[in-house]
Design an enzyme around this catalytic site. Structure first.
Site, short mmCIF file in Angstrom:
data_model
loop_
_atom_site.label_atom_id
_atom_site.label_comp_id
_atom_site.label_asym_id
_atom_site.label_seq_id
_atom_site.Cartn_x
_atom_site.Cartn_y
_atom_site.Cartn_z
N CYS A 147 0.82 -1.23 0.00
CA CYS A 147 0.00 0.00 0.00
C CYS A 147 0.85 1.27 0.00
CB CYS A 147 -0.94 0.00 1.19
SG CYS A 147 -0.27 -0.76 2.67
N HIS A 162 -2.83 6.22 4.64
CA HIS A 162 -1.38 6.28 4.86
C HIS A 162 -0.86 7.64 4.39
CE1 HIS A 162 -1.50 2.14 5.83
NE2 HIS A 162 -0.75 1.62 4.87
#
Ligand code: NAP
Length: 344
Positions: A130, A242
């Site tokens: 990710c 994130h």
């Protein structure tokens, strides 16, 4: 006529997003099948306005299924992806199991969609980590413009990157702090509530963690093997999204204004960069969104051709489920696979 698609890991954080995104983007499906472990047989999951009952991965026959979007962890992927691929079903896997296999393309469609055509050797395509996915979406247009030499990145990664158990642990520990219960750490190596942890995945011999190593090797495989990269990956008490602070050193000069204009035109990127309080994106705002957001673009005065920027994205979407569905779209739009039902 559409594709028969199986989602393996359908009860998980990423699997549920995959089902949502397939429906949202109207991926051409003839049927969608939800698969998980024996624990989840009969568990209901949503696909658009339909409800699907989960079936057991181990007993499912893939011979008439076209695409398997897999997000059931590395062990399951290592065992099952080759078996599923051998039945003529293309696996798009989210785990790290196949990413560095030379016979498996590692694809971020905004960056290297052409690589997807190499899927046929094993019938497996890998989705990157990710934190790599959002980073390469931001780096690619800048690399094309001024050639990146070196990247220094520090990540601030949400607990959903560690699956639903990671989210449960942050929730339970936060509650325990407020009601003065003892704190339990099972998923993370130290307390995550009101704290942060400078370790994601296991330590390697050189002192880096495996997450940091993945960012290096995956960026090289997807974007350019000549790019030097060093990462520090940190888990933070954020549920979804994130963030990354990124220092980029280029071969050629590139001003912040030029970079801003290039990124404004780049696929998958949204620039929110006002030099005022709140003129940037935080993970809370990126959650549930498809874009990779870039803010705080500025000169790095410590190197000759350097920029610094802030990059935020929803790790469950661009970092996993959205990227996987975009890869499926590349296969369909470029007619790299045709539905088996049509062929029959
Ligand atoms: N979260 C992210 O940001 C992110 C990003 C990129 C890649 N990934 C990768 O995506 C994968 C899944 O992540 P996640 O966050 O969705 O994890 P998760 O929320 O823990 O979900 C795991 C899923 O895998 C299924 N599963 C586990 N063991 C299985 C087995 N033996 N057979 C069949 N299904 C099994 C689970 O089913 P049950 O409910 O039946 O146990 C569940 O559906 C991992 O490989 C992860 O590294 C995650």
């Amino acid at each position: 006529m559409g594709y028969k698609v199986a989602v393996a890991g359908a009860t998980g954080n990423v699997g549920r997003e995959m089902l949502d995104i397939l429906a949202e983007r109207r991926f051409p499906v003839s049927e969608v099948v939800a698969l998980a472990s024996s624990r989840s047989i009969g568990t209901e999951v949503s696909f658009g306005d339909k409800t699907l009952k989960c079936r057991h991965l181990d007993t499912y026959d893939f011979s008439d299924t076209d695409i398997c979007l897999m997000s059931a962890g590395g062990d399951v992927a290592r065992e099952w992806a080759p078996r599923i691929g051998a039945q003529g079903c293309v696996v798009i896997d989210n785990s790290s199991a196949w990413r560095m296999d030379p016979d498996v393309p590692l694809v971020v469609p905004e960056v290297n969609a052409d690589a997807a055509a190499g899927f046929a050797k094993k019938n497996i395509i890998a989705n990157p980590n990710c934190s790599t996915a959002q980073l390469v979406v931001a780096l690619k247009p800048l690399h094309d413009a001024a050639k990146i030499k070196r990247v220094v990145v520090s990540t601030y990664q949400s607990v959903s990157g560690a699956g639903k158990e990671g989210m449960d642990e942050l929730f339970a520990q936060t509650r325990s702090v407020f009601v003065s219960d003892p704190l339990e750490s099972k998923k993370f190596p130290k307390r995550i509530a009101f704290n942060l942890i400078p370790q994601i995945d296991v330590f390697m011999e050189d002192g880096f963690t495996k997450e940091e190593w993945k960012m290096v090797v995956e960026t090289k495989k997807i974007l350019d093997p000549k790019i030097k990269l060093v990462a520090t990956c940190v888990r933070v008490p954020v549920f979804i999204g994130h963030s990354e602070a990124v220092n980029i050193e280029f071969e050629n000069p590139l001003s912040p204004d030029e970079a801003r204009n290039i990124l404004r035109e780049a696929p998958g990127v949204l620039v929110i960069d006002k030099h005022e309080p709140g003129g940037y994106i935080t993970p809370h705002e990126a959650a549930g969104e498809d874009a990779t957001y870039i803010s705080r673009i500025r000169d790095d005065p410590t190197v000759e051709n350097g920029l610094v920027l802030w990059c935020v994205s929803d790790n469950l979407r661009k970092g996993a489920a959205l990227n996987a569905v975009q890869i499926a779209e590349v296969l369909a739009n470029r007619k790299l696979i045709t539905p088996k039902q049509k062929a029959a």
